[in-house]
Design a protein around this motif. Sequence first.
Motif, PDB file in Angstrom:
ATOM      1  N   GLN A 121      -8.864  -3.949  -1.917  1.00  0.00           N
ATOM      2  CA  GLN A 121      -8.148  -3.801  -3.183  1.00  0.00           C
ATOM      3  C   GLN A 121      -7.006  -4.814  -3.327  1.00  0.00           C
ATOM      4  O   GLN A 121      -6.602  -5.120  -4.441  1.00  0.00           O
ATOM      5  CB  GLN A 121      -7.552  -2.385  -3.286  1.00  0.00           C
ATOM      6  CG  GLN A 121      -8.568  -1.277  -3.225  1.00  0.00           C
ATOM      7  CD  GLN A 121      -9.560  -1.353  -4.373  1.00  0.00           C
ATOM      8  OE1 GLN A 121      -9.183  -1.234  -5.535  1.00  0.00           O
ATOM      9  NE2 GLN A 121     -10.828  -1.596  -4.075  1.00  0.00           N
ATOM     10  N   LEU A 122      -6.525  -5.305  -2.198  1.00  0.00           N
ATOM     11  CA  LEU A 122      -5.402  -6.260  -2.249  1.00  0.00           C
ATOM     12  C   LEU A 122      -5.849  -7.674  -2.544  1.00  0.00           C
ATOM     13  O   LEU A 122      -5.053  -8.527  -2.877  1.00  0.00           O
ATOM     14  CB  LEU A 122      -4.627  -6.231  -0.925  1.00  0.00           C
ATOM     15  CG  LEU A 122      -3.702  -5.037  -0.697  1.00  0.00           C
ATOM     16  CD1 LEU A 122      -3.208  -4.998   0.738  1.00  0.00           C
ATOM     17  CD2 LEU A 122      -2.535  -5.059  -1.665  1.00  0.00           C
ATOM     18  N   ALA A 154      -8.030  -0.635   1.644  1.00  0.00           N
ATOM     19  CA  ALA A 154      -6.818  -1.200   1.034  1.00  0.00           C
ATOM     20  C   ALA A 154      -6.940  -2.717   0.956  1.00  0.00           C
ATOM     21  O   ALA A 154      -6.575  -3.333  -0.056  1.00  0.00           O
ATOM     22  CB  ALA A 154      -5.596  -0.794   1.846  1.00  0.00           C
ATOM     23  N   VAL A 198      -1.593  -0.986  -3.919  1.00  0.00           N
ATOM     24  CA  VAL A 198      -2.744  -0.081  -3.764  1.00  0.00           C
ATOM     25  C   VAL A 198      -2.155   1.314  -3.559  1.00  0.00           C
ATOM     26  O   VAL A 198      -1.322   1.514  -2.678  1.00  0.00           O
ATOM     27  CB  VAL A 198      -3.590  -0.479  -2.529  1.00  0.00           C
ATOM     28  CG1 VAL A 198      -4.741   0.490  -2.331  1.00  0.00           C
ATOM     29  CG2 VAL A 198      -4.090  -1.896  -2.678  1.00  0.00           C
ATOM     30  N   TRP A 199      -2.581   2.239  -4.378  1.00  0.00           N
ATOM     31  CA  TRP A 199      -1.986   3.595  -4.366  1.00  0.00           C
ATOM     32  C   TRP A 199      -3.078   4.581  -3.937  1.00  0.00           C
ATOM     33  O   TRP A 199      -4.120   4.674  -4.598  1.00  0.00           O
ATOM     34  CB  TRP A 199      -1.476   3.900  -5.768  1.00  0.00           C
ATOM     35  CG  TRP A 199      -0.761   5.211  -5.944  1.00  0.00           C
ATOM     36  CD1 TRP A 199      -0.517   6.167  -5.006  1.00  0.00           C
ATOM     37  CD2 TRP A 199      -0.202   5.695  -7.170  1.00  0.00           C
ATOM     38  NE1 TRP A 199       0.163   7.213  -5.553  1.00  0.00           N
ATOM     39  CE2 TRP A 199       0.387   6.949  -6.887  1.00  0.00           C
ATOM     40  CE3 TRP A 199      -0.126   5.202  -8.482  1.00  0.00           C
ATOM     41  CZ2 TRP A 199       1.018   7.720  -7.875  1.00  0.00           C
ATOM     42  CZ3 TRP A 199       0.512   5.974  -9.450  1.00  0.00           C
ATOM     43  CH2 TRP A 199       1.076   7.207  -9.143  1.00  0.00           C
ATOM     44  N   HIS A 253      -6.260   5.960  -6.016  1.00  0.00           N
ATOM     45  CA  HIS A 253      -7.560   6.339  -5.448  1.00  0.00           C
ATOM     46  C   HIS A 253      -7.386   7.564  -4.550  1.00  0.00           C
ATOM     47  O   HIS A 253      -6.408   7.655  -3.804  1.00  0.00           O
ATOM     48  CB  HIS A 253      -8.153   5.195  -4.616  1.00  0.00           C
ATOM     49  CG  HIS A 253      -8.727   4.103  -5.452  1.00  0.00           C
ATOM     50  ND1 HIS A 253      -7.991   3.025  -5.879  1.00  0.00           N
ATOM     51  CD2 HIS A 253      -9.982   3.929  -5.951  1.00  0.00           C
ATOM     52  CE1 HIS A 253      -8.753   2.227  -6.607  1.00  0.00           C
ATOM     53  NE2 HIS A 253      -9.969   2.755  -6.662  1.00  0.00           N
ATOM     54  N   VAL A 264       0.871  -1.185   0.000  1.00  0.00           N
ATOM     55  CA  VAL A 264       0.000   0.000   0.000  1.00  0.00           C
ATOM     56  C   VAL A 264       0.904   1.230   0.000  1.00  0.00           C
ATOM     57  O   VAL A 264       1.796   1.350   0.845  1.00  0.00           O
ATOM     58  CB  VAL A 264      -0.917   0.024   1.247  1.00  0.00           C
ATOM     59  CG1 VAL A 264      -1.802   1.265   1.241  1.00  0.00           C
ATOM     60  CG2 VAL A 264      -1.763  -1.238   1.320  1.00  0.00           C
TER      61      VAL A 264
END
Length: 430
Positions: free
Chosen positions: A428-429, A425, A135-136, A166, A110
């Motif tokens: 999204q992972l 996060a 994840v950004w 995001h 992340v």
Amino acid sequence: MPHSKRPAASSQRDAASDAAESAAASRIACDIFCAVIDNFGDIGVCWRLARQLAHEHGWEVRIFVDDPHAFQKLCPALDPGRATQTIEDVVIEHWHEPDHAGETLQIADVVIEAFACELPGVYVAAMAQRERTPVWLNLEYLSAEDWVADFHLRPSPHPRYPLLKHFFFPGLGPGTGGVLKERSLDEARAAFERSAEARAAWWQNATGGPPPDPQATVISLFAYENPAVDALLEQWCDSPTPIVLLVPQGRISGAIARFFSVASFDAHAHAERGPLRAHGLAFTEQRGYDALLWASDVNFVRGEDSFVRAQWAARPFVWQIYPQGDDAHLPKLDAALEHYARTLAEAPRNALARFWHAWNGNDAHAADAPNRTPGTVDAPPQIPPPVPDWRDFAQYLPEFKARSQAWASELAQAGDLGGNLAEFAKTQLK
Ligand code: TRH
């Protein structure tokens, strides 16, 4: 050790060390990039978030910060001369030049760019190469405005790389990212409020004396330079009841010194005029700031992080918002008032808005102030700064106190920002 994820050195492995290793291997690695624009809010928010992700969510957190001296003010354990160090399980890297991304390039699961700072180019390129895309998140500044909920978590594809960023928007209402709140915060405040010894020790340490008479109104003043401060100090000198003013050393200290005709008003300074007694306080380690808010009846706060802490302190507060060009900050001030003052009756709500606006140098709300002399509103050619009317404000302190307590519970419903960010996060992972 964070970000190393190395296998254990010992060949004599047991079940416990296997379990510990697999837990470490599955820990989420997170890099936070923080460019300090000015003051302490940028690093203040990042440091708070980093500790929460490490301690409450078990993440391996690393902060890249370009101004270790600002950081050291709120984290005295930090050595600004060191390139890398670990404090409270958070790795801290001096981000000494824009393209620096650590001694060896390691990309986290992340990646948080705080307040739209620009990530090192090599780091972004390596993010795109990573087997599991990170994840950004761009952590934005806090705003209480309504549009925030619409923009929170919107994705933005990178123009060149197969990466998605995001936008993570803190906010005061549902549908936003919320604001930071440690799991232990309410209990820590309750313990301080319960314990006369803890409070006495705090007063002794901060001011060198015992707690003040319960009749006194205790006010903490954390503020930028403010032309309205002299008028306020004058009013406090005319107060029918004692006022105890606690001033952490900083940008307002010079004005306090001038008012009392002393050379400086730093830590350990004391001054008295009539019912007003003022103490200069040392700038403390970040956790220590909460106790100042809890020891006070009214808190003057500024910027972003102290504004949030004042809300969790559940006491009346006055916000000096970070000023922006073209008065872009004023709608944000009003948006915050809309939330905080929502259930107040009209008279206290208006008095609160008048006072906050006057403290922020905006006269728009002062025209309907009860003690204003007709004809003085537009006095060309020089319009004096608006004067915050303490008596007008202070008459409603009991209402503000009750509302502050209710508001702290309402605000908690938006959820803690650290928890919200970690949840997002993780989705999204997967
Ligand atoms: O310092 P601030 O004005 O910070 C900022 C920055 O100016 C930033 O660029 C801007 O964008 C942002 O405001 C909105 O105010 P803030 O945000 O309240 O940060 C102050 C930090 O200092 C906060 O984390 C609390 C901490 N602090 C201590 O650690 N010890 C202290 O004694 C005091 C008074 C504060």
